[in-house]
Enzyme design. Sequence first.
Site, PDB file in Angstrom:
ATOM      1  N   ARG A  46     -10.011   0.385   8.928  1.00  0.00           N
ATOM      2  CA  ARG A  46      -9.658  -1.004   9.211  1.00  0.00           C
ATOM      3  C   ARG A  46     -10.771  -1.748   9.925  1.00  0.00           C
ATOM      4  O   ARG A  46     -10.626  -2.929  10.218  1.00  0.00           O
ATOM      5  CB  ARG A  46      -8.411  -1.041  10.088  1.00  0.00           C
ATOM      6  CG  ARG A  46      -7.100  -1.310   9.325  1.00  0.00           C
ATOM      7  CD  ARG A  46      -5.972  -1.226  10.340  1.00  0.00           C
ATOM      8  NE  ARG A  46      -4.776  -1.920  10.000  1.00  0.00           N
ATOM      9  CZ  ARG A  46      -3.687  -1.343   9.488  1.00  0.00           C
ATOM     10  NH1 ARG A  46      -3.709  -0.084   9.141  1.00  0.00           N
ATOM     11  NH2 ARG A  46      -2.597  -2.050   9.297  1.00  0.00           N
TER      12      ARG A  46
ATOM     13  N   ARG B 203      -0.817  -9.807  12.938  1.00  0.00           N
ATOM     14  CA  ARG B 203      -1.380  -8.693  12.146  1.00  0.00           C
ATOM     15  C   ARG B 203      -2.203  -9.219  10.985  1.00  0.00           C
ATOM     16  O   ARG B 203      -3.247  -8.662  10.643  1.00  0.00           O
ATOM     17  CB  ARG B 203      -0.262  -7.776  11.659  1.00  0.00           C
ATOM     18  CG  ARG B 203       0.230  -6.843  12.766  1.00  0.00           C
ATOM     19  CD  ARG B 203       1.642  -6.349  12.532  1.00  0.00           C
ATOM     20  NE  ARG B 203       1.784  -5.570  11.329  1.00  0.00           N
ATOM     21  CZ  ARG B 203       2.903  -5.514  10.623  1.00  0.00           C
ATOM     22  NH1 ARG B 203       3.972  -6.187  10.994  1.00  0.00           N
ATOM     23  NH2 ARG B 203       2.964  -4.774   9.541  1.00  0.00           N
TER      24      ARG B 203
ATOM     25  N   LYS C 185       0.823  -1.207   0.000  1.00  0.00           N
ATOM     26  CA  LYS C 185       0.000   0.000   0.000  1.00  0.00           C
ATOM     27  C   LYS C 185       0.868   1.273   0.000  1.00  0.00           C
ATOM     28  O   LYS C 185       0.622   2.182  -0.771  1.00  0.00           O
ATOM     29  CB  LYS C 185      -0.945   0.011   1.219  1.00  0.00           C
ATOM     30  CG  LYS C 185      -1.921  -1.166   1.253  1.00  0.00           C
ATOM     31  CD  LYS C 185      -2.948  -1.019   2.364  1.00  0.00           C
ATOM     32  CE  LYS C 185      -2.380  -1.156   3.766  1.00  0.00           C
ATOM     33  NZ  LYS C 185      -1.861  -2.513   4.099  1.00  0.00           N
TER      34      LYS C 185
ATOM     35  N   ARG D  72      11.186  -6.471   4.973  1.00  0.00           N
ATOM     36  CA  ARG D  72      11.030  -5.057   5.355  1.00  0.00           C
ATOM     37  C   ARG D  72      11.528  -4.844   6.785  1.00  0.00           C
ATOM     38  O   ARG D  72      12.136  -3.826   7.093  1.00  0.00           O
ATOM     39  CB  ARG D  72       9.553  -4.642   5.223  1.00  0.00           C
ATOM     40  CG  ARG D  72       9.321  -3.148   5.373  1.00  0.00           C
ATOM     41  CD  ARG D  72       7.930  -2.736   4.954  1.00  0.00           C
ATOM     42  NE  ARG D  72       6.933  -3.042   5.967  1.00  0.00           N
ATOM     43  CZ  ARG D  72       5.615  -2.853   5.807  1.00  0.00           C
ATOM     44  NH1 ARG D  72       5.147  -2.403   4.668  1.00  0.00           N
ATOM     45  NH2 ARG D  72       4.766  -3.141   6.773  1.00  0.00           N
TER      46      ARG D  72
ATOM     47  N   ARG E 280      11.485  -1.639  11.257  1.00  0.00           N
ATOM     48  CA  ARG E 280      10.149  -1.503  11.868  1.00  0.00           C
ATOM     49  C   ARG E 280       9.922  -2.626  12.850  1.00  0.00           C
ATOM     50  O   ARG E 280      10.003  -3.802  12.488  1.00  0.00           O
ATOM     51  CB  ARG E 280       9.089  -1.562  10.759  1.00  0.00           C
ATOM     52  CG  ARG E 280       8.228  -0.335  10.706  1.00  0.00           C
ATOM     53  CD  ARG E 280       7.184  -0.470   9.632  1.00  0.00           C
ATOM     54  NE  ARG E 280       5.980  -1.099  10.134  1.00  0.00           N
ATOM     55  CZ  ARG E 280       4.827  -1.076   9.497  1.00  0.00           C
ATOM     56  NH1 ARG E 280       4.743  -0.470   8.341  1.00  0.00           N
ATOM     57  NH2 ARG E 280       3.766  -1.671   9.998  1.00  0.00           N
TER      58      ARG E 280
HETATM   59  P1  AMP Z   1       0.360  -0.117   9.067  1.00  0.00           P
HETATM   60  O1  AMP Z   1       1.523   0.795   8.935  1.00  0.00           O
HETATM   61  O2  AMP Z   1      -0.832   0.350   8.280  1.00  0.00           O
HETATM   62  O3  AMP Z   1       0.709  -1.561   8.794  1.00  0.00           O
HETATM   63  O4  AMP Z   1      -0.099  -0.050  10.597  1.00  0.00           O
HETATM   64  C1  AMP Z   1       0.755  -0.448  11.628  1.00  0.00           C
HETATM   65  C2  AMP Z   1      -0.033  -0.610  12.922  1.00  0.00           C
HETATM   66  O5  AMP Z   1      -0.626   0.640  13.276  1.00  0.00           O
HETATM   67  C3  AMP Z   1      -1.199  -1.580  12.853  1.00  0.00           C
HETATM   68  O6  AMP Z   1      -0.775  -2.920  13.075  1.00  0.00           O
HETATM   69  C4  AMP Z   1      -2.077  -1.059  14.001  1.00  0.00           C
HETATM   70  O7  AMP Z   1      -1.571  -1.422  15.256  1.00  0.00           O
HETATM   71  C5  AMP Z   1      -1.902   0.446  13.861  1.00  0.00           C
HETATM   72  N1  AMP Z   1      -2.911   1.023  12.942  1.00  0.00           N
HETATM   73  C6  AMP Z   1      -2.689   1.616  11.741  1.00  0.00           C
HETATM   74  N2  AMP Z   1      -3.826   2.018  11.167  1.00  0.00           N
HETATM   75  C7  AMP Z   1      -4.823   1.656  12.018  1.00  0.00           C
HETATM   76  C8  AMP Z   1      -6.242   1.762  11.989  1.00  0.00           C
HETATM   77  N3  AMP Z   1      -6.882   2.323  10.948  1.00  0.00           N
HETATM   78  N4  AMP Z   1      -6.933   1.283  13.053  1.00  0.00           N
HETATM   79  C9  AMP Z   1      -6.312   0.732  14.105  1.00  0.00           C
HETATM   80  N5  AMP Z   1      -4.984   0.567  14.192  1.00  0.00           N
HETATM   81  C10 AMP Z   1      -4.231   1.033  13.162  1.00  0.00           C
END
Ligand code: AMP
Length: 190
Positions: A89, A146, A14, A128, A134
């Site tokens: 989400r 996740r 993404k 990654r 990260r």
């Molecule tokens: P991402 O970078 O999108 O993979 O997000 C990393 C982490 O941030 C996720 O595993 C969640 O813990 C948190 N996170 C990101 N976006 C959301 C969302 N829309 N709702 C809840 N938690 C989020």
Amino acid sequence: MLNIVLFGPPGAGKGTQAAKLVEKYNLYHLSTGDVFRYNISNGTELGVLAKNYMDKGQLVPDKVTIKMLESEVEKHPEANGFIFDGFPRTDVQADALEAFLSKRNTEVKVMLALDVDEDELVKRLLLRGKESGRADDANEEVIRKRIQVYNRQTAVVADYYSAKNKYIKVDGVGDLKEITNRLFNAIESI
Ligand code: AMP
């Protein structure tokens, strides 16, 4: 306004593809994960709270996430449109986004969902983790969690947009440029 939800499991690409859409359509890329990470690195109250969930591969609570997203959108009144990356989400977040945008006389035009199988996701995320450092990518257990959270809580959001005829699935495996072209074609088809 062209508002796009870029959807898909963790590791679907993404962030990478959002950058290409930003270049072509002059949109503002709003990644909720990036905003949380920014807050963590700056030691804000929001960052401290979010870290607890992120380190375990869990979702940050809806209320906190929605408030944060709305305040980020409000910071960019000049935007031509937004690419929402990592949001919504949950169905609650999807409802909140619809209500919030409709108050601003706009809406989500399309959800583009990158489709990638689980083995490929784990492979990409572990790589990654090594390259970016990260924390939530460095540990296979957190990665699997996740993906599980995605399957259990987030995948349903596709039905939300599908019911509104706004859902387009895009093959997320293959050459990066080819995937970008698939996304461009999907947008042009709207
Ligand atoms: P991402 O970078 O999108 O993979 O997000 C990393 C982490 O941030 C996720 O595993 C969640 O813990 C948190 N996170 C990101 N976006 C959301 C969302 N829309 N709702 C809840 N938690 C989020």
